[in-house]
Design an enzyme around this catalytic site. Sequence first.
Site, PDB file in Angstrom:
ATOM      1  CG  ASP A 467      -1.702   1.217   1.277  1.00 28.03           C
ATOM      2  OD1 ASP A 467      -2.220   1.792   0.370  1.00 28.03           O
ATOM      3  OD2 ASP A 467      -1.892   1.799   2.291  1.00 28.03           O
ATOM      4  CD  GLU A 575      -6.397  24.077  -2.333  1.00 26.70           C
ATOM      5  OE1 GLU A 575      -6.348  24.904  -3.237  1.00 26.70           O
ATOM      6  OE2 GLU A 575      -7.402  23.756  -1.605  1.00 26.70           O
ATOM      7  CG  PHE A 616      -7.346  20.754  -9.198  1.00 27.62           C
ATOM      8  CD1 PHE A 616      -6.125  20.526  -9.694  1.00 27.62           C
ATOM      9  CD2 PHE A 616      -7.651  19.303  -8.805  1.00 27.62           C
ATOM     10  CE1 PHE A 616      -5.704  19.533 -10.049  1.00 27.62           C
ATOM     11  CE2 PHE A 616      -7.082  18.276  -9.113  1.00 27.62           C
ATOM     12  CZ  PHE A 616      -5.973  18.225  -9.721  1.00 27.62           C
ATOM     13  CE  LYS A 850      -5.171  -1.064  -1.772  1.00 22.67           C
ATOM     14  NZ  LYS A 850      -4.625  -0.239  -0.382  1.00 22.67           N
ATOM     15  CE  LYS A1064      25.152 -34.997   6.164  1.00 25.24           C
ATOM     16  NZ  LYS A1064      26.062 -35.112   5.193  1.00 25.24           N
TER      17      LYS A1064
END
Length: 1221
Positions: A467, A575, A616, A850, A1064
């Site tokens: 994310d 802003e 905008f 997602k 071993k």
Amino acid sequence: MQSQESGLPLTRAAAPPAGVDSSSPSLSTQSAGQPYGWGFESQATFPGGASFPGAPSAQRKPSIRRRQKWKWRWPWEKEVQPSGERIIALNNPIMNDEFCSNFVSTSKYNAVTFTPKFLKEQFSKYANVFFLFTACIQQIPGVSPTNQWTTIAPLAVVLLASAFKEIQEDMKRHRSDSELNARVAKVLNESLNFDLRMWKDIRVGDVVRVESDEFIPADLVLISSSEPEGLCYIETSNLDGETNLKIKQASPQTSSLTSPPLVGRLHGSLRSEQPNNSLYTYEGTLDLVTDAGMPKQVPLGPDQLLLRGAQLRNTPWVYGLVVFTGHETKLMRNATAAPIKRTAVEKQVNVHIIFLFGFLLALSIGSTIGASINTWFLSSQQWYLFQTSSFTGRAKAFVEDILTFIILYNNLIPISLIVTTEVVRLQHAALISADLDMYYEVRDTPAVVRTSSLVEDLGRVEFVFADKTGTLTRNEMVFRAASIGGVAYAEEVDQARASGEDGREIWRTFADLRGLLEGSKGMSGTELSATGGEQDRERATAVADEFMTLLAVCHTVIPEVRDGKINYQASSPDEAALVAGAELLGYQFHTRKPRSVFINVRGSPVEYEILNVCEFNSTRKRMSTVVRAPGGKIKLYCKGADTVILERLGKHQALTEKTLSHLEDYATEGLRTLCIAYRDVPEAEYRQWSTIYDQAAATLNGRSEALDKAAELIEKDLILLGATAIEDKLQEGVPDTIHTLQMAGIKVWVLTGDRQETAINIGMSCRLIAESMNLVIVNEETSRDTGEFISKRLSAIKNQRSTGELEDLALIIDGKSLGFALQKELSKPFLELALLCKAVICCRVSPLQKALVVKLVKKNQDSILLAIGDGANDVSMIQAAHVGVGISGLEGLQAARSADVAISQFRYLKKLLLVHGAWSYQRLSKLILYSFYKNITLYMTQFWYSFFNNFSGQIAYESWTITFYNVLFTVLPPFVIGIFDQFVSARVLDRYPQLYMLGQRNVFFTKTVFWLWIANALYHSLVLFGFSVIIFWGDLKQASGLDSGHWFWGTTLYLIVLLTVLGKAALISDLWTKYTVAAIPGSFVFTMIFLPLYAWIAPLIGFSTEYYGLVPRLWTDAVFYFMLLLVPFICLARDFAWKYYRRTYMPLSYHIAQELQKYNIPDYRPRQEQFQKAIKKVRAVQRMRRNRGFAFSQTENNRQDQARLIRAYDTSKSEARPSGY
């Protein structure tokens, strides 16, 4: 009624009233008090209907609706999705009893489901099924050559240990759920007061009061708020990852219900859509009945829906009507059930166990055939044995012999392996939690492993799905730098830029800018005076003043005073950052009225009249405000992406080149930029343009396009003032972590709900997208266009690569196109295209998308997938991946609760994977291989012995001593190897991330490696048995003249096998600690003390009577010690020689890294940092020219409503807001 008729911008997205046509009369509201028509005038009473309960009256008793009976549903049955409408009675709790509660659960088990789910999970491991089968046949009388409890007891211990671990881990989830369900909210009661009620006790139809900064407890329909016209601000970063605030607005029919008595008088019902997983849509209708009994219908849409998990921001309070609760909320509908995950290594072990069982069955059948040959054909030579001669008896004996040999050889599959791996995984989880490098001191949060059974998959990850908001970024925007009048200013300036080293341009600090604005002879003032005199200084001051004024005036921010400090409400975090930056530099915006804004300029109040706002949107990439300055001049202030501002500038702009140079510098640092420009507008031009603008604003169809065209007419001949640079602050260490993960061969995909421009900008600043990469941007409107684009790009890339050109690519795809790309016919080409790209960014995606992206890769790629996120919107993705990592960040703990591993910072992922993951995978691989090896070495000697005992099923070793082999004598070496072994140190793994690819290629646990270990075990067992038979041939005679006997030979063979397998373990140990010494040599020392004591004491109390009188004969015999020294040495000589040959002549990458680590050889790789920086700058400039980003990320809904919203506010009258009580 149509929602447009209300005249409010946000209601235009509302659904049309269900069952009502457009000819229905419009509803209006009174300006004060209660809605029109809700008084006590005498009107005809509405009798009620299907969806209208009718007016409340003394004669009419409410019909009590019984709670729906709970219906059993089988696990394989699909849940029936409700259809039609959901009808919710208002202020009538009894009528809403049929709906589910607000209780939520993310756990895997409960008291009822634990036993069946746990047993299903445990017996999906074939080893457990095999041991259960063996335990059952051991109970058959006369079949088992060993004690009947030697398998069932260890299996019970294994299952109990696993059950304890599962319960412990799921209890953590239950505790987290309990904390969430126990949160409190204010709910309206029958006496019209607000009571504190737990979230789990909230019911559909309740009226809830949510206050600022509180999380919303269920899906609510917004009734009213403290703000004008029922407005409120919501942050949904917990749902969709978007940090910008969303504006929601109550219906005008209910927005005036701002006190409990008014809300309590709501009568009627809400007709709502059924629960679904769409976060961005909603349809409903309020069927209201006035006190006078008249019906009213109020359409509701997504602008009136507040989703569970969102957070109320910058709004003192709201009232909401609960419409969906618990698992029916949109958030929970986007979640998936907690899956039962199994690691890739575990799945491989399952396959190997099947093959080993086949091998064991073959040995058993072979031994049975041998026994049958002896019984059927050689019985005349064995006259002293009573043997049946009937066919039935022989068939029965054949079956019994097979079962006998299965029991005899059953430990070829080690029962101790399962409990050993579970304990080791728990210890790995503890080591990860105890790692101080992954401890976040700021919030006192260590790493937490919630599902320890997945730790080895951390060492094999090939894809990371991340994310963005709160995972890669901090959710903080900061005003970092500005280019004003051709001079660069920054919050912090390094020494090289401050002194102008290497011919660089000198940068100034914000302190210098403040000095310039205040008129003091700061550094900037001195230099300007020296170069161009006082006139240049005055010009620079005027430009800087205009620049700062624009930042403080040209926006849609609303100020709110809280505790004496101004907080800015903004639908765009950019802003808010610009306005806050202007405040720091002495231009404080503090009051907004419907027609003007007030700012303090260095302590002096100034008013600017707001004439028009051109908003905008992603097409315009800019916003403009037309203002009347204090002197009466009309000005146009404009800010936006450099590409759109530069083409609207007037001729002969002196600052363009310098500003562009600064923009390029900002871009290389990953900052988000905006260009700032203005113009003076003559009064006559403004009057003419204002008429055009008003006509466009009055347009019903195509209003947005008309306003855009009107804005074009005035946004021209602009004068460039400079540019701003905002930092979307990354989490600490994110760029380095992503770069290191990519070096380790891990593909990083970012799945975010943010806008495309924002996501690309962050991708570049966090080094996910390199400057050299070409961007493949998929942003289509239809399925057909998406398919055509993908196929064209795919064929072009393949053609290019077939010619030998290898170009790095980054794929950017938005949510709409992704929805098409995930369709069945397009999913394969889309995945193929994505896999050809080095980086992938999916923008504007829903939580379900997602999860679908993760599942697409999971289904089609044989790779380990990891998903990491911090919000509730990431839960479904986290649960869909093989390994889910949650960040306990600012967006709450929902992701951390649902994840397999929880960390506090994204940068900790590097150590989690590259160090702990690599260690866990290598340790567990070695542990599993060694566990199979040691058991096969011992139990194959039983098989070889069958050739010497007439395949009678006679055991070579005493039965309890066989059990001690796994339980006592060889129990520690696997634990020590599994917990403490390090094939290389953490420092080397961090320095050479390419070593992580060993796990991705599964180097340590391939089929070849597994069967080579099995072959080695067979070789050792044959050598050990062969030497013991040769030395004891004809039964070894002791000095006393007595024969040594069967148990003398068997115990000697047992101990030389034990010493060989411990030897071993010593050979394969890469790191020797005090625990290694205690486990390997210590185990043999312990055996040599414990076994004689047991063999001496046990026969005295009736156990292991085979050992009677053995101790003084065996432990005093020289041949016994000679064999202990000779035979293990012969066995391990081959292993040592192979290890030497492999490291010397065929070394793998980690062998070389071990040499570097052992001899501390310095790294002589040449450093070319300066050269790389220069290359990076050149590439960044090239990219800037091709594709420049910009800093806006505010809500965009094509309804041009920001201007209308700010007109609704008068912050000078904030004390007049309703209290809501």
